[in-house]
Design a protein around this motif. Structure first.
Motif, PDB file in Angstrom:
ATOM      1  N   ARG A 263     -77.605   6.726 -79.486  1.00  0.00           N
ATOM      2  CA  ARG A 263     -77.790   5.290 -79.695  1.00  0.00           C
ATOM      3  C   ARG A 263     -76.896   4.767 -80.816  1.00  0.00           C
ATOM      4  O   ARG A 263     -76.383   3.649 -80.743  1.00  0.00           O
ATOM      5  N   ALA A 264     -76.710   5.576 -81.855  1.00  0.00           N
ATOM      6  CA  ALA A 264     -75.915   5.136 -82.991  1.00  0.00           C
ATOM      7  C   ALA A 264     -74.419   5.130 -82.685  1.00  0.00           C
ATOM      8  O   ALA A 264     -73.687   4.266 -83.181  1.00  0.00           O
ATOM      9  N   ILE A 265     -73.955   6.073 -81.886  1.00  0.00           N
ATOM     10  CA  ILE A 265     -72.518   6.231 -81.639  1.00  0.00           C
ATOM     11  C   ILE A 265     -72.038   5.389 -80.467  1.00  0.00           C
ATOM     12  O   ILE A 265     -70.973   4.755 -80.529  1.00  0.00           O
ATOM     13  N   GLU A 266     -72.800   5.362 -79.389  1.00  0.00           N
ATOM     14  CA  GLU A 266     -72.308   4.758 -78.150  1.00  0.00           C
ATOM     15  C   GLU A 266     -72.465   3.238 -78.161  1.00  0.00           C
ATOM     16  O   GLU A 266     -73.413   2.671 -77.626  1.00  0.00           O
ATOM     17  N   THR A 267     -71.499   2.595 -78.776  1.00  0.00           N
ATOM     18  CA  THR A 267     -71.404   1.139 -78.777  1.00  0.00           C
ATOM     19  C   THR A 267     -69.978   0.764 -78.400  1.00  0.00           C
ATOM     20  O   THR A 267     -69.024   1.494 -78.724  1.00  0.00           O
ATOM     21  N   GLY A 268     -69.799  -0.362 -77.751  1.00  0.00           N
ATOM     22  CA  GLY A 268     -68.454  -0.784 -77.346  1.00  0.00           C
ATOM     23  C   GLY A 268     -67.833   0.217 -76.388  1.00  0.00           C
ATOM     24  O   GLY A 268     -68.443   0.621 -75.392  1.00  0.00           O
ATOM     25  N   ASP A 269     -66.602   0.645 -76.698  1.00  0.00           N
ATOM     26  CA  ASP A 269     -65.885   1.599 -75.850  1.00  0.00           C
ATOM     27  C   ASP A 269     -66.199   3.051 -76.202  1.00  0.00           C
ATOM     28  O   ASP A 269     -65.702   3.968 -75.538  1.00  0.00           O
ATOM     29  N   ASP A 270     -66.947   3.282 -77.225  1.00  0.00           N
ATOM     30  CA  ASP A 270     -67.196   4.651 -77.698  1.00  0.00           C
ATOM     31  C   ASP A 270     -68.248   5.339 -76.843  1.00  0.00           C
ATOM     32  O   ASP A 270     -69.333   4.800 -76.624  1.00  0.00           O
ATOM     33  N   ARG A 271     -67.922   6.536 -76.376  1.00  0.00           N
ATOM     34  CA  ARG A 271     -68.847   7.351 -75.587  1.00  0.00           C
ATOM     35  C   ARG A 271     -68.835   8.784 -76.111  1.00  0.00           C
ATOM     36  O   ARG A 271     -67.798   9.283 -76.553  1.00  0.00           O
ATOM     37  N   ILE A 272     -69.992   9.422 -76.052  1.00  0.00           N
ATOM     38  CA  ILE A 272     -70.088  10.835 -76.460  1.00  0.00           C
ATOM     39  C   ILE A 272     -69.785  11.709 -75.248  1.00  0.00           C
ATOM     40  O   ILE A 272     -70.494  11.640 -74.237  1.00  0.00           O
ATOM     41  N   ALA A 273     -68.745  12.530 -75.363  1.00  0.00           N
ATOM     42  CA  ALA A 273     -68.374  13.448 -74.287  1.00  0.00           C
ATOM     43  C   ALA A 273     -69.122  14.764 -74.400  1.00  0.00           C
ATOM     44  O   ALA A 273     -69.393  15.424 -73.390  1.00  0.00           O
ATOM     45  N   ASP A 274     -69.470  15.160 -75.609  1.00  0.00           N
ATOM     46  CA  ASP A 274     -70.161  16.434 -75.811  1.00  0.00           C
ATOM     47  C   ASP A 274     -70.980  16.329 -77.092  1.00  0.00           C
ATOM     48  O   ASP A 274     -70.488  15.836 -78.115  1.00  0.00           O
ATOM     49  N   LEU A 275     -72.215  16.792 -77.046  1.00  0.00           N
ATOM     50  CA  LEU A 275     -73.107  16.696 -78.200  1.00  0.00           C
ATOM     51  C   LEU A 275     -73.924  17.970 -78.335  1.00  0.00           C
ATOM     52  O   LEU A 275     -74.546  18.422 -77.379  1.00  0.00           O
ATOM     53  N   HIS A 276     -73.912  18.528 -79.531  1.00  0.00           N
ATOM     54  CA  HIS A 276     -74.725  19.714 -79.838  1.00  0.00           C
ATOM     55  C   HIS A 276     -75.510  19.426 -81.111  1.00  0.00           C
ATOM     56  O   HIS A 276     -74.929  19.088 -82.141  1.00  0.00           O
ATOM     57  N   VAL A 277     -76.821  19.549 -81.048  1.00  0.00           N
ATOM     58  CA  VAL A 277     -77.695  19.370 -82.205  1.00  0.00           C
ATOM     59  C   VAL A 277     -78.598  20.578 -82.314  1.00  0.00           C
ATOM     60  O   VAL A 277     -79.197  21.001 -81.321  1.00  0.00           O
ATOM     61  N   TRP A 278     -78.713  21.141 -83.500  1.00  0.00           N
ATOM     62  CA  TRP A 278     -79.587  22.291 -83.676  1.00  0.00           C
ATOM     63  C   TRP A 278     -80.123  22.316 -85.105  1.00  0.00           C
ATOM     64  O   TRP A 278     -79.574  21.690 -86.004  1.00  0.00           O
ATOM     65  N   GLN A 279     -81.227  23.028 -85.293  1.00  0.00           N
ATOM     66  CA  GLN A 279     -81.886  23.097 -86.594  1.00  0.00           C
ATOM     67  C   GLN A 279     -81.277  24.205 -87.436  1.00  0.00           C
ATOM     68  O   GLN A 279     -81.098  25.329 -86.964  1.00  0.00           O
TER      69      GLN A 279
END
Length: 324
Positions: A263-279
Motif C-alpha cells: 500500500r505504501a509503495i504502489e502509487t502512481g506508476d510504481d509497482r512491486i515486482a518482488d517482495l520478501h518480508v521475514w522476521q
C-alpha cells in the motif's frame, strides 16, 4: 557509490536483558524445588509428585537453554558473521525447549500408564505437603516470567541513503497494522510454558493426592498424570508451530506487514515486482522490495514511504526503470 555508511543489525527484543535476568532467577528456584520433589516423591511413593519433580528437572535444563540463548545473542549482537544479527536465536532456543516439552509430556504419559496398571502405595499427607510447596514455587516462577507488557520492538532510528539502488536502513516509527505475536519473545514464552507446565502438574498432583487420601481413589494419581501429559503436549505443539514458522521465514496469514508495504509503495506508476518480508527478531522484520516504474524515484524516496512501519527494521530497495 559510497560504501562508508554502516548501520546496526541489533534486532534483539526490547526487553532482552530484563527477560534474561528473570530467567536466571527462575532457574535457581526451579533447580531447588526439583531436588526436593524427586526425593520426596520417591520416598513417599507418589507418581504424580515424582513426575512433577522429574519433568521439573528437564524444565530446569530447558530454562538453562533459554538463559544461555539470551547470553549468546547479547554477546554476538554485533558479530558480522550473523548476517541479520542474533535476534532469532531466541526462536531457535524456544524451538529446542518445545521439543523438550514434548518429550516431558511423553515421559509423564508413559510413566502414568505404567502406574495405572501397577499401582504403588502412597504416603498422602507428606506427598501433598511437598506438592503444595512445589506449586507455590511454580506460581512465583510463572509470575516472574509472565510478560505483562506486549513490546513490539523499535528500529534504531539510523536511516542511511547510499545513493544507489540498494538502500539499507534502520528506523523507528509507528506501524498500526501489526500482529501482536510478531513482537513476542518466544524464548521467554518457552520458559514461561515450562514453569506453567510445572504448575499444572503440581495442581493435578494435589487433586489426585487429596482424592486418593479422602476416597481411596489411588487411580486418580496416574490418571491426572495422563491428563497433564496431554495438556503439556498441546502447549508444546503450539510453541513448535510458532517458533518453527519464524525459523523457516514463514509469515502467518494474519501478518499484515507485506500488504502494508504494498500500500505504501504502489502509487502512481510504481509497482512491486518482488517482495520478501521475514522476521529477524522480536518486533523486527526485514524486507527486500523490488520496484519497477516508468518514472522511478530514488531509493531514499521509497524509504520515506515506509518510515511509518516501525517493525520494518531493515530494508533493501531495488529500483528498475521500465519503458513500456
Amino acid at each position: 557509490m559510497s560504501l562508508s555508511a554502516t548501520h546496526s543489525h541489533d534486532f534483539l527484543g526490547a526487553d532482552h536483558d530484563r527477560n534474561a535476568r528473570r530467567t536466571w532467577i527462575v532457574i535457581a528456584l526451579t533447580a531447588t524445588m526439583m531436588v526436593a520433589e524427586i526425593v520426596a516423591g520417591n520416598f513417599y511413593g507418589s507418581m504424580a509428585l515424582v513426575a512433577d519433580g522429574w519433568h521439573m528437572s528437564t524444565h530446569a535444563a530447558a530454562l538453562l537453554i533459554a538463559a544461555l540463548a539470551y547470553l549468546f545473542a547479547r554477546r554476538h549482537a554485533a558479530d558480522s558473521r550473523f548476517t541479520f544479527g542474533t535476534g532469532r536465536l531466541g526462536d531457535l532456543a524456544g524451538f529446542a525447549s518445545a521439543i523438550v516439552l514434548a518429550l516431558i509430556a511423553l515421559l509423564i504419559g508413559w510413566e502414568s500408564l505404567l502406574r495405572l496398571f501397577a499401582p504403588v502405595s502412597i504416603s498422602f499427607p507428606q506427598a501433598i505437603a511437598v506438592a503444595v510447596i512445589g506449586l507455590a514455587v511454580n506460581l512465583v516462577s510463572a509470575w516472574i516470567l509472565h510478560d505483562r507488557h506486549q513490546h513490539h520492538g523499535h528500529g534504531h532510528g539510523h536511516p542511511h541513503d547510499h545513493h544507489h539502488d540498494h538502500d539499507h536502513r534502520d528506523h523507528g516509527a509507528h506501524d498500526h497494522h501489526h500482529d501482536h505475536a510478531a513482537g513476542r519473545d518466544n524464548n521467554l514464552r518457552a520458559a514461561y510454558l515450562h514453569v506453567l507446565a510445572d504448575a499444572l502438574t503440581s495442581v493435578l498432583a494435589i487433586m489426585a493426592l487429596v482424592a486418593g487420601s479422602q476416597f481411596g481413589w489411588a487411580w486418580m494419581d496416574p490418571a491426572m498424570g495422563i491428563i497433564g501429559a496431554l495438556v503439556i503436549a498441546r502447549w508444546s505443539w503450539g510453541l513448535i508451530r510458532d517458533t518453527g514458522t519464524v525459523l523457516v521465514d514463514y509469515l502467518p496469514a494474519s501478518e499484515q506487514l507485506p500488504e502494508a508495504v504494498r500500500r505504501a509503495i504502489e502509487t502512481g506508476d510504481d509497482r512491486i515486482a518482488d517482495l520478501h518480508v521475514w522476521q529477524v527478531g522480536p518486533g523486527h522484520h526485514a524486507a527486500i522490495v523490488s520496484i519497477v516504474s516508468r518514472t522511478p524515484l530514488s531509493p531514499s524516496a521509497y524509504k520515506a514511504r515506509l518510515a511509518h512501519l516501525e517493525r520494518l527494521s531493515h530494508v533493501t530497495i531495488e529500483v528498475e526503470a521500465v519503458t513500456a
